[in-house]
Structures are given as C-alpha cells and as structure tokens.
Design an enzyme around this catalytic site. Structure first.
Site, PDB file in Angstrom:
ATOM      1  N   ASP A 318     -34.771 -96.677 -15.304  1.00  0.00           N
ATOM      2  CA  ASP A 318     -34.732 -97.784 -14.346  1.00  0.00           C
ATOM      3  C   ASP A 318     -33.324 -98.340 -14.214  1.00  0.00           C
ATOM      4  OD1 ASP A 318     -34.983 -98.671 -17.048  1.00  0.00           O
ATOM      5  OD2 ASP A 318     -35.322-100.706 -16.325  1.00  0.00           O
ATOM      6  N   GLU A 319     -33.079 -98.967 -13.100  1.00  0.00           N
ATOM      7  CA  GLU A 319     -31.847 -99.750 -12.852  1.00  0.00           C
ATOM      8  C   GLU A 319     -30.565 -98.999 -13.236  1.00  0.00           C
ATOM      9  OE1 GLU A 319     -33.605-104.267 -13.176  1.00  0.00           O
ATOM     10  OE2 GLU A 319     -33.109-103.243 -15.052  1.00  0.00           O
ATOM     11  N   ALA A 320     -30.544 -97.702 -12.930  1.00  0.00           N
ATOM     12  CA  ALA A 320     -29.351 -96.890 -13.228  1.00  0.00           C
ATOM     13  C   ALA A 320     -28.353 -97.026 -12.079  1.00  0.00           C
ATOM     14  CB  ALA A 320     -29.752 -95.433 -13.439  1.00  0.00           C
TER      15      ALA A 320
END
Length: 513
Positions: A318-320
């Site tokens: 997530d949220e890379a």
C-alpha cells in the site's frame, strides 16, 4: 457503580440471558425448556481420547472457576450430567468451526466436528452467563444458561483483526490480551503489522540491525522494541491456543524507512536515512533495481515463514507513492514467487491488484466511500480473475478511526466511524460486481499512530470490534442494527468485568450505571 435496589439485584442474579442474545448472533436458535445451572457439583466432561477436548475443557474451567468459586473438575469419566464437550461429530453441516450447544436441566452439551468449533461453542457458553463470570474474584450466582439449542456456523472462514505493532510497539502480554478479546467474539485470525517507517518489530538473524536499530524507536520518539524469534513464536502459539491463525506482514516496497535506515545498501543512493518518528506516509521505497533488495526480501520471507505455521504471509504494497508504477509491478512480480517458494500464500493490500496477483493470492481491500470507481473496478476485475478478497473498508472497519470529532484518539482521514456505521454494511454486496465466492471474509485493522497503551486499544476497538466479528460470522439475514445494538449493550457488564474501558456511544442503549 451505584448500588442497585434490592429488587433489581435479585432480578439480575436470577434471570438467564435469553438464548442466542450474544455477539455474534448465532445462525439458528431454538429456545425453550428449563435452564442449566452451573453449581458446586458441576463437572466438565471430555472424551478420554481427545487431547484437544481436554485442553478446551481446562481452558473453560480456568474461565469459570474464579468467579464461581467452584472446583469444576475436568474429567474423562462418562456421564449425562454437567458440561459435556464432544469433539468429532459426524454432522458435516457444522464444518470446521461450527458447533451445537444444547442446554437443559442437569446438562449442557457442546458438540463440534473440529476443535475450533468446540472452542467457539465455549465462547457462546461464556456469553450466555452473566458478565460477572469474567471477574477474578468470587461472585454471587446463580450461574444459569437459558434452555434450548443453538446450531451455529460462520458465514465466512476468515474473520480477522489487525494490530499495528510498528507505529507503537506492544509487548507480548499486550498482544495476548488483544488475542483474548478477539477470541471472545469468534475471530480466527490475527494480522500483525510487523514493519513500517517507524519501526521493525521482528528479529531477522541474517539482517540483525533491522530489529536492533530499526526497532529502536516509534511514533513520537519512544524506545520502541521488537520481538525475538522466541517471543514471536510465543505469540503464534498463544493465538493458536485461542484458535486464531497469525498472518505476519512485512510491508513493502513502501513503508520501509526502518529497514532503509538500518541498511544503507537497500537505498538507491546508498545512503541510509535517519530513523523516522512521525506519521506521514508514502515517502519511502526499497530500491527496486538493486539485486541486494531481493536478497533482503528472500532472507526476511524465509526466516519469517519458518516461524509462521499459518498459510499466509502479507507483503503489504500500500501507499508506495515513492515507487513508480513500472517498478511496483516489477517488484511484485519478483517478490510473490518468493512467498510461494517458502510455502506461503501471498496476501497484500488491494494495491496488489495494480500489479499481477499470483495465482491464489489474497487482496485486502481498504478503500472507502470516496475511493475512485477505477480503483474499485481494478479490485473487482482481479476478483473475477480468481484473486480472493478480504474486506476492511476504512470508513467501516478501521478501528483506529475517531468515532466523532470529539474522540481524543485516532485518525479521521476516511471520516468518522460511529458504531452503527461500523456495523451497518454487508460484506457480500459491498464491492459491487465482485463474485460472492471471492469474498473470503472481513478484517478490523487497528493502526497505532495515536495509540500506545492497552487502554487506548480497548477504547478504539470496543464497541466496534464485536460488530465486525458479527459481520464475519452471522448469516446476512440476521443483520439488523436495532436488534444488534441491544445485544451489544448487554456486553457492557462483561467489558466492565474484564477491565475493558470502552466508548459509550450514544447510539447504543447501555445499561444504567
């Protein structure tokens, strides 16, 4: 708490909780007949050939002895009286986790095909007793269980809560306490978020600075901490004793500052950043193009898989935001086979569906009402192609979110999540277009950016955790907020007895204090 008038005390002491008025609500209840009473003569009877039944019998006795003051001997002597735990039923309709509870004058029998079902039946027995049963000192009885029969099986086989031990570190005993709370509501999975920007919480022998340096702080600059391999195995074993499977998560390629700070070579520029104690996201990334990155990933997954008997290993994703899409896809293409190589099934946050999920992979959806249609469609299409889904919508099941603007703890980026909102959704229809059989279950994540004590965890998890547990267990046809809030309110004396400080939502008709 103020003393009750004598008449109320008598009524409270002698009336049994109506059969099935528990959380999660059972699938089928046939109430009627005389109540069963636990007395000083009660024995807990188990089969003489079942270690699992004996363990559950000992566990039940340990729960009931302090408040009742009774000996409650556990015996393998045959008998038609007492509490009878029967494992190995031929009734295939019960499945691995279902049970049948029969309460009548003189005996209470719990029957199951598998040990998990027997354990869940014990949680039902526990909730049918007054909340005072949870106290550690002798209480006045009587200890009645309403008469009738419950036949109960779960809607979904995956019912999870996540504990973020990275943003703030929680000790082994604190994790065990949370496991016990989840088990009371028949959850069967504990997802441990073991790494993030602020802290690395599991010892890795081949990369020791991950824990000793990367685990040395937390949000706000506290001392942090990490689990030795022995401590992690202790958590896994304790969860298994409560019939929860542990799913460990190492978040990557983003949320990796603790690792990057520990080893300079994992950074593209070869320079280690400082440790991070804030709460921003999206600024860190493993160096996707470096070979050493995949040596690191292989070592971490190999060591963690060896410690973890469960089926799944969660690789985040997530949220890379600091990883290009091209690099993200390339990274996941290389990392997913490593998980399989060490005998585990890939789990990831739903951004995994933006790459190519491995065959059999599980994507955890954490979107919310404002998530764009294209992102939802991406997840639905993956589900149509065989990717299984666990649902944890942020504006429904995120236990770290504020109840209202006045909640002193928690975040609110997905909105406020009062108790009714947390409960009032259907996992079977939530993601329109996703095949019904792709929904593996639900999860209630508890992120810890603002939470640092067990009291904080209690306040944010209760009363919402039981609602997510009910969504995972109970048939869709039983879903009804007006009925649920009454059953939920009746849990309050139990939480008081357990020392759980909960949020007294005005949406719930709590008992008068």
């Amino acid at each position: 708490m103020a003393a009750l008038p004598a008449g109320d005390r008598e009524e409270k002491a002698t009336s049994a909780t109506p059969l099935g008025q528990i959380v999660p609500v059972p699938a089928k209840v046939d109430a009627g007949g005389p109540a069963y009473e636990i007395t000083s003569k009660t024995r807990i009877r188990v089969q003489d050939d079942s270690r699992q039944a004996r363990r559950i019998g000992d566990y039940l006795a340990g729960l009931l002895r302090p408040a009742t003051g009774f000996k409650l001997g556990v015996t393998d002597d045959e008998g038609r009286d007492g509490i009878r735990l029967r494992l190995g039923s031929d009734d295939k309709s019960l499945g691995d986790e279902g049970y049948r509870l029969e309460s009548r004058r003189g005996s209470l029998t719990i029957t199951a095909r598998g040990a998990a079902g027997l354990f869940h039946g014990v949680q039902t027995l526990r909730q049918q007793l007054p909340g005072q049963i949870e106290r550690k000192t002798r209480q006045a009885g009587p200890w009645l269980v309403a008469g009738g029969t419950i036949e109960d099986t779960p809607r979904y086989g995956y019912r999870s809560t996540m504990l973020d031990v990275s943003r703030h570190f929680f000790t082994v005993d604190q994790v065990k306490r949370y496991i016990d709370q989840a088990a009371l509501y028949k959850m069967n999975t504990l997802h441990l978020h073991l790494s993030d920007d602020q802290g690395w919480r599991i010892a890795i022998d081949s990369w020791p600075r991950l824990a000793t340096y990367g685990g040395s702080t937390q949000v706000g600059g506290g001392k942090g901490g990490y689990y030795t391999k022995a401590q992690y195995k202790e958590i896994v074993a304790y969860a298994a004793s409560r019939h929860l499977e542990v799913v460990p998560e190492i978040d990557m390629p983003g949320h990796t500052n603790a690792a990057l700070a520990s080893y300079a070579e994992l950074n593209c520029n070869g320079v280690a950043p400082p440790l991070y104690t804030g709460t921003e996201v999206g600024f860190s990334s493993l160096c996707v193009k470096k070979d050493v990155t995949y040596d690191f990933v292989d070592d971490v997954i190999r060591e963690l898989a060896a410690l973890t008997p469960g089926r799944y290993l969660h690789i985040g994703g997530d949220e890379a935001h600091s990883t290009s899409h091209e690099d993200f896809v390339a990274f996941m293409d290389k990392v997913q086979p490593v998980v399989a190589k060490y005998g585990k099934t890939v789990m990831g946050w739903h951004q995994l569906t933006g790459a190519t999920p491995a065959k059999g992979a599980v994507a955890q959806y954490w979107g919310y009402d404002k998530t764009g249609a294209a992102e939802r469609e991406q997840v639905v299409n993956a589900a149509k192609n065989g990717t299984r889904l666990v649902l944890s919508p942020a504006d429904r099941s995120y236990l770290d979110h504020k109840y209202t603007k006045d909640t002193p703890l928690g975040l609110s980026w997905a909105g406020y999540v009062e108790v009714q909102r947390s409960y009032d959704w259907d996992p079977g229809t939530y993601l329109q277009g996703a095949p019904a059989d792709s929904i593996m279950g639900v999860e209630a994540p508890l992120w810890s950016e603002t939470l640092s004590t067990s009291a904080h965890l209690d306040y944010m998890a209760f009363p919402r955790l039981p609602g997510i547990a009910e969504l995972g267990w109970s048939p869709a046809a039983t879903h009804d907020w007006d009925a649920y809030k009454v059953r939920l309110a009746a849990q309050a004396p139990r939480w008081d007895a357990l020392g759980i400080g909960y949020y007294k939502s005005p949406q719930v008709p709590w008992p008068a204090q």
